[in-house]
Write a protein that holds these residues in place. Structure first.
Motif, short mmCIF file in Angstrom:
data_model
loop_
_atom_site.label_atom_id
_atom_site.label_comp_id
_atom_site.label_asym_id
_atom_site.label_seq_id
_atom_site.Cartn_x
_atom_site.Cartn_y
_atom_site.Cartn_z
N UNK A 23 -8.49 -5.06 -2.70
CA UNK A 23 -8.39 -6.46 -2.28
C UNK A 23 -9.08 -6.66 -0.93
N UNK A 24 -8.81 -5.76 0.01
CA UNK A 24 -9.47 -5.84 1.31
C UNK A 24 -10.98 -5.69 1.18
N UNK A 25 -11.43 -4.84 0.28
CA UNK A 25 -12.86 -4.62 0.07
C UNK A 25 -13.54 -5.91 -0.39
N UNK A 26 -12.95 -6.57 -1.37
CA UNK A 26 -13.51 -7.83 -1.85
C UNK A 26 -13.55 -8.89 -0.77
N UNK A 27 -12.48 -8.99 -0.05
CA UNK A 27 -12.43 -9.98 1.04
C UNK A 27 -13.43 -9.64 2.14
N UNK A 28 -13.55 -8.36 2.47
CA UNK A 28 -14.49 -7.93 3.50
C UNK A 28 -15.93 -8.21 3.07
N UNK A 136 0.96 -9.99 3.29
CA UNK A 136 1.13 -10.32 4.70
C UNK A 136 0.52 -9.23 5.58
N UNK A 137 0.80 -7.98 5.26
CA UNK A 137 0.25 -6.87 6.03
C UNK A 137 -1.26 -6.79 5.89
N UNK A 138 -1.76 -7.07 4.71
CA UNK A 138 -3.19 -7.09 4.45
C UNK A 138 -3.85 -8.14 5.36
N UNK A 139 -3.23 -9.28 5.48
CA UNK A 139 -3.75 -10.35 6.35
C UNK A 139 -3.82 -9.88 7.80
N UNK A 140 -2.80 -9.19 8.26
CA UNK A 140 -2.79 -8.67 9.62
C UNK A 140 -3.89 -7.63 9.83
#
Length: 174
Positions: A23-28, A136-140
């Motif tokens: 998820x972080x990879x896609x957002x990044x 939430x932690x991913x957002x942080x």
């Protein structure tokens, strides 16, 4: 020519909070494109680290490993890592430090400076969605990722790792 920075996002999108890395990879990827920084980064998403990932470290200035963790301090940890022999049952499941060690052994050179960003997860069952806590932690953690990508040099990342260890707020590091 390789991008100066390689980012490994590790996790299984079908296993609850193990999806944090993908998820972080896609957002990044979207953020890097919008910020005009995409050419400086190569993003590699996989279920787990494998010995073949050593090849992805060649000709890099920095490496970042993103993953979810069960016993990770909340909301996340960010730290520099060094080559070390890993404890794995096969060569198809390695911790980041073991990938760096294999690089050192096969290339007969030190790997690029490497860091881990590990976001604490709560639930890793097959077929479960990402939990609200993990989101939430991913957002942080994404705030830290933005700061890292704006300052892609080892000294800056080292300072951010020290600050993260000391509990300095992510916004203050950007």
């Amino acid at each position: 020519m390789s991008a100066p920075v390689v980012v490994f996002a590790i996790g299984n999108p079908s296993r609850g909070d193990d999806a944090i890395g993908p998820v972080l990879c896609g957002r990044l990827a979207s953020w890097l494109e919008a910020a005009g920084l995409a050419a400086q980064f190569e993003l590699i998403e996989d279920f787990q680290l494998q010995i073949e990932h050593v090849l992805d470290l060649q000709d890099r200035q920095l490496a970042l490993f993103i993953d979810a963790g069960i016993d990770t301090g909340a909301p996340f940890t960010f730290q520099r890592i060094a080559p070390a022999a890993g404890i794995a049952h096969t060569t198809h499941e390695l911790p980041p430090e073991a990938v760096l060690q294999v690089f050192r052994q096969t290339e007969e050179a030190d790997p690029p400076p490497a860091f881990t960003l590990c976001i604490r997860g709560e639930q890793f069952e097959l077929g479960e969605p990402l939990t609200a806590t993990a989101e939430n932690r991913l957002e942080q953690a994404f705030g830290l990722l933005e700061a890292l990508c704006r300052n892609p040099d080892p000294a800056s990342w080292e300072a951010m790792a020290v600050n993260a260890k000391e509990g300095v707020r992510v916004a203050a590091m950007a």
